[in-house]
Design a protein around this motif. Structure first.
Motif, PDB file in Angstrom:
ATOM      1  N   GLU A 164      36.936  -4.514  14.050  1.00 18.88           N
ATOM      2  CA  GLU A 164      37.349  -4.529  12.808  1.00 18.88           C
ATOM      3  C   GLU A 164      37.218  -5.859  12.259  1.00 18.88           C
ATOM      4  O   GLU A 164      37.449  -6.325  10.987  1.00 18.88           O
ATOM      5  N   ALA A 165      36.432  -6.716  13.011  1.00 19.59           N
ATOM      6  CA  ALA A 165      35.807  -7.841  12.313  1.00 19.59           C
ATOM      7  C   ALA A 165      34.854  -7.826  11.552  1.00 19.59           C
ATOM      8  O   ALA A 165      33.831  -7.175  11.630  1.00 19.59           O
ATOM      9  N   SER A 166      34.836  -8.596  10.532  1.00 16.58           N
ATOM     10  CA  SER A 166      33.522  -8.833   9.564  1.00 16.58           C
ATOM     11  C   SER A 166      33.116 -10.407   9.534  1.00 16.58           C
ATOM     12  O   SER A 166      34.020 -11.233   9.410  1.00 16.58           O
ATOM     13  N   TYR A 167      31.731 -10.364   9.095  1.00 18.75           N
ATOM     14  CA  TYR A 167      31.189 -11.818   9.370  1.00 18.75           C
ATOM     15  C   TYR A 167      30.388 -12.100   8.250  1.00 18.75           C
ATOM     16  O   TYR A 167      29.433 -11.491   7.923  1.00 18.75           O
ATOM     17  N   PHE A 168      30.755 -13.240   7.702  1.00 16.37           N
ATOM     18  CA  PHE A 168      29.766 -13.724   6.841  1.00 16.37           C
ATOM     19  C   PHE A 168      29.429 -15.523   6.900  1.00 16.37           C
ATOM     20  O   PHE A 168      30.169 -16.210   7.153  1.00 16.37           O
ATOM     21  N   ALA A 169      28.195 -15.463   7.023  1.00 17.48           N
ATOM     22  CA  ALA A 169      27.573 -16.840   7.242  1.00 17.48           C
ATOM     23  C   ALA A 169      27.243 -17.502   6.213  1.00 17.48           C
ATOM     24  O   ALA A 169      26.391 -16.874   5.514  1.00 17.48           O
ATOM     25  N   ILE A 170      27.477 -18.654   5.995  1.00 18.28           N
ATOM     26  CA  ILE A 170      27.019 -19.475   4.695  1.00 18.28           C
ATOM     27  C   ILE A 170      26.073 -20.713   5.097  1.00 18.28           C
ATOM     28  O   ILE A 170      26.734 -21.660   5.799  1.00 18.28           O
ATOM     29  N   GLY A 171      24.828 -20.846   4.784  1.00 23.48           N
ATOM     30  CA  GLY A 171      24.000 -21.841   5.022  1.00 23.48           C
ATOM     31  C   GLY A 171      23.041 -21.843   5.938  1.00 23.48           C
ATOM     32  O   GLY A 171      22.434 -22.567   6.657  1.00 23.48           O
ATOM     33  N   ILE A 172      22.812 -20.360   6.547  1.00 18.98           N
ATOM     34  CA  ILE A 172      21.548 -20.153   7.356  1.00 18.98           C
ATOM     35  C   ILE A 172      20.416 -20.573   7.132  1.00 18.98           C
ATOM     36  O   ILE A 172      19.966 -20.420   6.104  1.00 18.98           O
ATOM     37  N   GLN A 173      19.898 -21.217   7.997  1.00 17.30           N
ATOM     38  CA  GLN A 173      18.203 -21.844   8.102  1.00 17.30           C
ATOM     39  C   GLN A 173      17.421 -20.915   8.708  1.00 17.30           C
ATOM     40  O   GLN A 173      17.511 -20.689  10.020  1.00 17.30           O
ATOM     41  N   GLN A 174      16.497 -20.534   8.067  1.00 17.18           N
ATOM     42  CA  GLN A 174      15.629 -19.649   8.622  1.00 17.18           C
ATOM     43  C   GLN A 174      14.813 -20.356   9.973  1.00 17.18           C
ATOM     44  O   GLN A 174      14.481 -19.635  10.973  1.00 17.18           O
ATOM     45  N   GLN A 175      14.683 -21.590   9.701  1.00 14.10           N
ATOM     46  CA  GLN A 175      13.879 -22.229  10.857  1.00 14.10           C
ATOM     47  C   GLN A 175      14.645 -22.598  11.890  1.00 14.10           C
ATOM     48  O   GLN A 175      14.219 -23.116  12.984  1.00 14.10           O
ATOM     49  N   SER A 176      16.191 -22.251  12.001  1.00 15.69           N
ATOM     50  CA  SER A 176      16.817 -22.688  13.091  1.00 15.69           C
ATOM     51  C   SER A 176      17.410 -21.269  13.633  1.00 15.69           C
ATOM     52  O   SER A 176      18.263 -21.318  14.533  1.00 15.69           O
ATOM     53  N   ASN A 177      16.859 -20.230  13.027  1.00 14.66           N
ATOM     54  CA  ASN A 177      17.241 -18.990  13.793  1.00 14.66           C
ATOM     55  C   ASN A 177      16.082 -17.957  14.033  1.00 14.66           C
ATOM     56  O   ASN A 177      15.297 -17.980  13.134  1.00 14.66           O
ATOM     57  N   THR A 178      16.006 -17.434  15.243  1.00 14.66           N
ATOM     58  CA  THR A 178      14.728 -16.594  15.572  1.00 14.66           C
ATOM     59  C   THR A 178      14.684 -15.164  14.864  1.00 14.66           C
ATOM     60  O   THR A 178      15.700 -14.628  14.150  1.00 14.66           O
ATOM     61  N   LYS A 179      13.830 -14.643  14.832  1.00 10.85           N
ATOM     62  CA  LYS A 179      13.628 -13.099  14.223  1.00 10.85           C
ATOM     63  C   LYS A 179      14.687 -12.363  14.960  1.00 10.85           C
ATOM     64  O   LYS A 179      15.359 -11.447  14.248  1.00 10.85           O
ATOM     65  N   GLU A 180      14.929 -12.313  16.229  1.00  9.50           N
ATOM     66  CA  GLU A 180      15.855 -11.571  16.934  1.00  9.50           C
ATOM     67  C   GLU A 180      17.295 -11.648  16.390  1.00  9.50           C
ATOM     68  O   GLU A 180      17.994 -10.776  16.093  1.00  9.50           O
ATOM     69  N   LEU A 181      17.576 -12.801  16.017  1.00 14.53           N
ATOM     70  CA  LEU A 181      19.064 -13.257  15.544  1.00 14.53           C
ATOM     71  C   LEU A 181      19.261 -12.630  14.121  1.00 14.53           C
ATOM     72  O   LEU A 181      20.155 -12.157  13.761  1.00 14.53           O
ATOM     73  N   PHE A 182      17.998 -12.495  13.212  1.00 13.85           N
ATOM     74  CA  PHE A 182      18.213 -11.981  12.016  1.00 13.85           C
ATOM     75  C   PHE A 182      18.410 -10.385  12.243  1.00 13.85           C
ATOM     76  O   PHE A 182      19.054  -9.752  11.591  1.00 13.85           O
TER      77      PHE A 182
END
Length: 321
Positions: free
Chosen positions: A190-208
């Motif tokens: 039942e949880a929903s998630y909104f992330a604000i400020g995501i930096q492409q260079q700080s997250n791998t393709k797998e995380l996206f």
């Protein structure tokens, strides 16, 4: 029987000596004059409490995530700065419930202890503001919210995370500061998630890919220069679907111009003004049920600026709550 019975965790109750500020003959000018302290184990909530502060003195999750340790010192550093801030709110009873302290490497027990505390506060109509500590605080805070709402027919919890990172890593061996939202979304549908400020260079393709698979809403740091009408519309849609909102602020989402004292600083983050504007909008919904601030690392702070930022965020939350 102890409130934290069977948990390998330390706890220190709120202490008035932790709150100091400019001496004045006038009353209710500064935070240190307005705050009261209590013990979460013994508090029976006979008097109305509006907001409860509680520290999460733990950086075991950061250590497991191969980050720069030191976040366990965050709560004390925030109190030191917060006590000196002038107050501009009226008729709000704010209580400091002290610190839950990680014992050795027992991260999971520390999370359970914070979860119990959050649940107790919400169940007694108190808005918790937890101060970390690593971002593993999010799993603990959310677990407490979920427990407090377990008998409610309205249990759609929307998570708003101000952060450079998704923190959606899968748990390969042990949970850490990079896994909390994966844990939450895996365990609570039942949880929903909104992330604000995501930096492409700080997250791998797998995380996206994990974010897309779990229908995670997000905006990049490039969309966080100002609080735009586009972001307002996206958040409005997200908020409408949620019964409650949980707000978590990872200080490493800020530009290192404002926040050097974090585990993973970056010059590409958002500004305090942007977060203020966004928080103001979120609190207008009247759905916020709990908040926390994570990843303050005093060992790498310069002139206590990051601690000052965290303290002012707490003050702003109180003003808008």
């Amino acid at each position: 029987m102890s409130f934290f019975n069977h948990l390998k965790v330390d706890y220190t109750a709120g202490n008035q000596k932790d709150w100091t500020g400019r001496k004045t003959v006038l009353e209710n000018q500064y935070w240190y004059q307005n705050i009261t302290v209590s013990n979460i184990e013994n508090e029976n909530f006979d008097a109305e409490i509006n907001i409860g502060l509680i520290g999460y003195s733990c950086d075991e999750g950061v250590r497991r995530n191969q980050g720069r340790i030191g976040a366990r010192k965050g709560p004390a550093s925030v109190r030191n700065k917060l006590g000196k801030i002038p107050i501009h709110f009226n008729n709000k009873n704010i209580v400091d419930f002290g610190d839950i302290i990680c014992f050795d490497d027992h991260l999971e027990d520390c999370q359970k202890a914070l979860s119990k505390s959050i649940s107790k506060l919400i169940s007694n109509k108190v808005l918790p503001i937890a101060i970390g500590g690593g971002h593993d605080i999010a799993y603990a805070n959310f677990s407490g919210i979920k427990d407090a709402l377990k008998d409610s027919t309205k249990n759609n919890i929307g998570i708003i995370n101000f952060d450079a990172h998704f923190d959606l890593r899968t748990v390969e061996t042990l949970p850490n500061s990079g896994t909390p939202f994966n844990q939450i979304l895996s365990e609570y549908k039942e949880a929903s998630y909104f992330a604000i400020g995501i930096q492409q260079q700080s997250n791998t393709k797998e995380l996206f890919e994990i974010a897309d698979k779990n229908n995670v809403s997000y905006v990049s740091n490039l969309e966080c220069e100002t609080f735009t009408e586009s972001l307002k519309n996206k958040l409005t849609s997200f908020i409408k679907k949620a019964d409650y909102l949980y707000i978590t602020i990872d200080l490493d989402g800020f530009s290192s111009a404002f926040a050097t004292g974090v585990s993973a600083p970056s010059p590409l983050g958002f500004s305090p003004n942007f977060v203020y504007k966004t928080l103001e909008f979120l609190f207008e919904s009247k759905k916020v049920v709990s908040c926390d601030i994570a990843e303050l690392n005093p060992d790498f702070d310069i002139d206590n600026n990051t601690a000052g930022l965290a303290a002012k965020l707490v003050d702003f939350i109180v003003l808008n709550a």
